[in-house]
Design a protein around this motif. Structure first.
Motif, mmCIF file in Angstrom:
data_model
loop_
_atom_site.group_PDB
_atom_site.id
_atom_site.type_symbol
_atom_site.label_atom_id
_atom_site.label_comp_id
_atom_site.label_asym_id
_atom_site.label_seq_id
_atom_site.Cartn_x
_atom_site.Cartn_y
_atom_site.Cartn_z
ATOM 1 N N PHE A 1 0.821 -1.284 -0.004
ATOM 2 C CA PHE A 1 -0.085 0.022 0.079
ATOM 3 C C PHE A 1 0.625 1.197 0.053
ATOM 4 O O PHE A 1 0.458 2.288 -0.414
ATOM 5 N N GLY A 2 2.189 1.247 0.628
ATOM 6 C CA GLY A 2 3.078 2.321 0.534
ATOM 7 C C GLY A 2 3.562 2.660 -0.905
ATOM 8 O O GLY A 2 3.560 3.637 -1.413
ATOM 9 N N TRP A 3 3.715 1.376 -1.619
ATOM 10 C CA TRP A 3 4.046 1.659 -2.946
ATOM 11 C C TRP A 3 2.904 2.041 -4.115
ATOM 12 O O TRP A 3 2.882 2.816 -4.995
ATOM 13 N N PHE A 4 1.632 1.479 -3.696
ATOM 14 C CA PHE A 4 0.515 2.325 -4.353
ATOM 15 C C PHE A 4 0.482 3.725 -3.966
ATOM 16 O O PHE A 4 -0.010 4.499 -5.258
ATOM 17 N N THR A 5 0.660 4.222 -2.924
ATOM 18 C CA THR A 5 0.472 5.602 -2.712
ATOM 19 C C THR A 5 1.710 6.239 -3.465
ATOM 20 O O THR A 5 1.314 7.385 -4.205
ATOM 21 N N ALA A 6 2.819 5.889 -3.465
ATOM 22 C CA ALA A 6 3.981 6.649 -4.143
ATOM 23 C C ALA A 6 3.700 6.644 -5.705
ATOM 24 O O ALA A 6 3.827 7.755 -6.271
ATOM 25 N N GLU A 7 3.186 5.282 -6.275
ATOM 26 C CA GLU A 7 3.231 5.237 -7.849
ATOM 27 C C GLU A 7 2.071 5.968 -8.325
ATOM 28 O O GLU A 7 2.083 6.666 -9.285
ATOM 29 N N ILE A 8 0.952 5.622 -7.707
ATOM 30 C CA ILE A 8 -0.347 6.127 -8.065
ATOM 31 C C ILE A 8 -0.437 7.879 -8.172
ATOM 32 O O ILE A 8 -0.771 8.594 -8.780
ATOM 33 N N GLY A 9 0.374 8.156 -6.917
ATOM 34 C CA GLY A 9 0.401 9.636 -6.389
ATOM 35 C C GLY A 9 0.907 10.296 -7.573
ATOM 36 O O GLY A 9 1.055 11.558 -7.548
ATOM 37 N N ARG A 10 1.934 9.525 -8.210
ATOM 38 C CA ARG A 10 2.906 10.349 -9.260
ATOM 39 C C ARG A 10 2.166 10.721 -10.453
ATOM 40 O O ARG A 10 2.450 11.413 -11.113
ATOM 41 N N GLN A 11 1.061 9.905 -10.833
ATOM 42 C CA GLN A 11 0.529 10.236 -11.976
ATOM 43 C C GLN A 11 -0.128 11.499 -11.959
ATOM 44 O O GLN A 11 -0.331 12.338 -10.970
ATOM 45 N N PRO A 12 -0.439 12.000 -13.148
ATOM 46 C CA PRO A 12 -0.370 11.450 -14.562
ATOM 47 C C PRO A 12 0.852 11.640 -15.146
ATOM 48 O O PRO A 12 1.267 11.461 -16.487
#
Length: 477
Positions: free
Chosen positions: A377-388
């Motif tokens: 869930f930490g990686w989901f936060t980091a990677e999705i939060g970087r979008q778009p």
């Protein structure tokens, strides 16, 4: 949501990296755990430590192999699904990934065989050196991978020439603004993942005490005690590192921070939102539960601190708010559950009931996968939060995808699902079988004269070994 080549490629990469990250997050911590076990065996001569090492090194070998296989798959996708990303970043990230192979993977590959199979062929101290170098290799590998990923989050030390990123300062490339804290945060997360997995398995064995020989229970008590001592120190440290990392995110990725907080308007006195249902279309939150002003205090260390909002940028430049908002809170919730269990263990340790409180042991067993969940869930936060953006502020994800058809990505995605289900299904089954069996009883180790020690202390009386007549006094200490 349209399942075009872009979305399918994102799903495919997310699917493969979610599988992959589980194994490095375990083996990085597990390699250092093996160092601790072998060091204690060399220091004390207690065969219990060597027995635990022989068990956990099997788990390490299987997990390491599965991690390597899943990591290779991801690297191919940079060419097949994300060729425009590779073209833009190749001059910067290509050498960084090459450094990981040259400095870490070769080191691990060179000494892994000695660590796994060489104990009867090399001296005890040389074997310990091999174990240390494998553990060092995992940390070096994490260094370069986190540096590359952090550069995508906070790019620095480069210029854009002819549509490509070109390095101008390698020190700034490697030590980009978010890297030091991201590295510390991730490595600590790996150690905690391993600690809670070991504590959970040990608690499970203690709950089955009537089925286990005393020597095996001694190993479970030792593993539980060591893992929880580490957690007592590392969990508060991880919370502190996470707070410091949040300040870096606010400075360099303010839109991601706004999505994490579900904050639509730039404001002072921002509340701490414990729960809400973000509505991206209406640019508001529903059913919000919040504590006034605490959000600003945490993020700016001032009640009147100004926190950026999602409306600071056009809607097209905002990440998906719902998954970022909730994945962050799940990660933080798991972290505080770890803190609670760690403090509980400290209380029970001083009461002398750490190994007998069945409610605590059940809680520790339930927390076995908690580290894996927090990492994911930490990686989901980091990677999705970087979008778009795939390179924050410079290359959009939509511009990074290969000119490939949706049908081709669909075929490869379905193939990955089938192959991963088969390979990782059998791998996970074997790991579960190993963990269910647990370490061999000390007296059952084949071909091992347990009266011999690596560096014999003054004496190793039988009552000084956990599981012998004096183990209650030793565990109380």
């Amino acid at each position: 949501m349209e399942l075009d080549a872009l979305m399918l490629s994102r799903i495919q990469f997310g699917f493969t990296i979610a599988f992959h990250i589980i194994f490095p997050s375990f083996t990085i911590g597990l390699a250092s755990w093996l160092v601790a076990l072998e060091f204690n065996w060399l220091r004390t001569g207690n065969p219990l430590y060597k027995n635990l090492f022989r068990f956990w090194v099997k788990v390490f070998a299987v997990s390491f192999g599965l991690g390597v296989v899943s990591g290779i798959v991801m690297s191919y996708q940079f060419g097949t699904n994300w060729s425009r990303y590779s073209e833009f970043t190749g001059n910067v990230l290509g050498p960084v990934i090459a450094y990981e192979v040259l400095t870490a993977f070769f080191l691990e590959a060179s000494f892994l065989g000695i660590m796994l199979f060489g104990w009867e062929k090399v001296g005890n101290r040389l074997h310990f050196v091999a174990t240390c170098l494998v553990a060092l290799g995992t940390l070096i590998s994490a260094f370069w991978i986190l540096s590359a990923n952090s550069w995508m989050q906070t790019p620095d030390g480069f210029a854009i020439e002819n549509g490509k990123a070109v390095p101008t300062d390698w020190f700034k490339v490697v030590f980009n603004p978010s890297f030091p804290l991201r590295y510390a945060h991730m490595v600590t997360a790996c150690y905690l993942t391993t600690a809670f997995a070991i504590a959970g398995m040990s608690a499970w064995m203690l709950l089955r005490a009537w089925k286990e020989p005393e020597s095996r229970l001694a190993g479970a008590r030792k593993s539980l005690s060591m893992a929880l001592w580490f957690a007592v120190v590392a969990v508060p440290l991880q919370i502190f590192i996470g707070d410091m990392h949040g300040l870096v995110v606010m400075e360099h990725q303010p839109v991601k921070l706004a999505a994490i907080e579900g904050n639509w308007d730039r404001q002072a006195n921002m509340p701490l939102r414990l729960f809400a249902l973000p509505d991206q279309a209406a640019e508001t939150n529903h059913y919000e539960v919040a504590i006034p002003k605490i959000g600003s205090l945490i993020l700016t260390h001032s009640f009147d601190g100004v926190v950026p909002g999602l409306k600071d940028v056009p809607a097209a430049d905002r990440p998906p708010v719902w998954p970022v908002f909730f994945s962050f809170r799940i990660m933080v919730g798991i972290g505080f559950a770890m803190l609670g269990l760690s403090l509980w263990s400290l209380y029970l340790r001083f009461k002398g009931t750490l190994f007998s409180n069945r409610l605590f042991l059940r809680a520790a067993m339930i927390m076995t996968p908690s580290g894996f969940g927090a990492v994911l869930f930490g990686w989901f936060t980091a990677e999705i939060g970087r979008q778009p953006f795939v390179v924050y502020g410079h290359l959009r994800t939509a511009d990074a995808v290969s000119p490939i058809s949706a049908s081709a990505v669909t075929a490869s995605l379905l193939t990955f699902i089938v192959v991963y289900a088969f390979v990782f299904g059998f791998g996970s089954y074997y790991l579960a079988k190993l963990l269910r069996k647990g370490p061999d009883p000390v007296e059952d180790l084949p071909g091992e004269d347990l009266t011999k020690t690596a560096r014999r202390p003054l004496s190793v009386p039988s009552e000084g070994i956990e599981g012998g007549p004096g183990h209650e006094a030793q565990t109380a200490r």
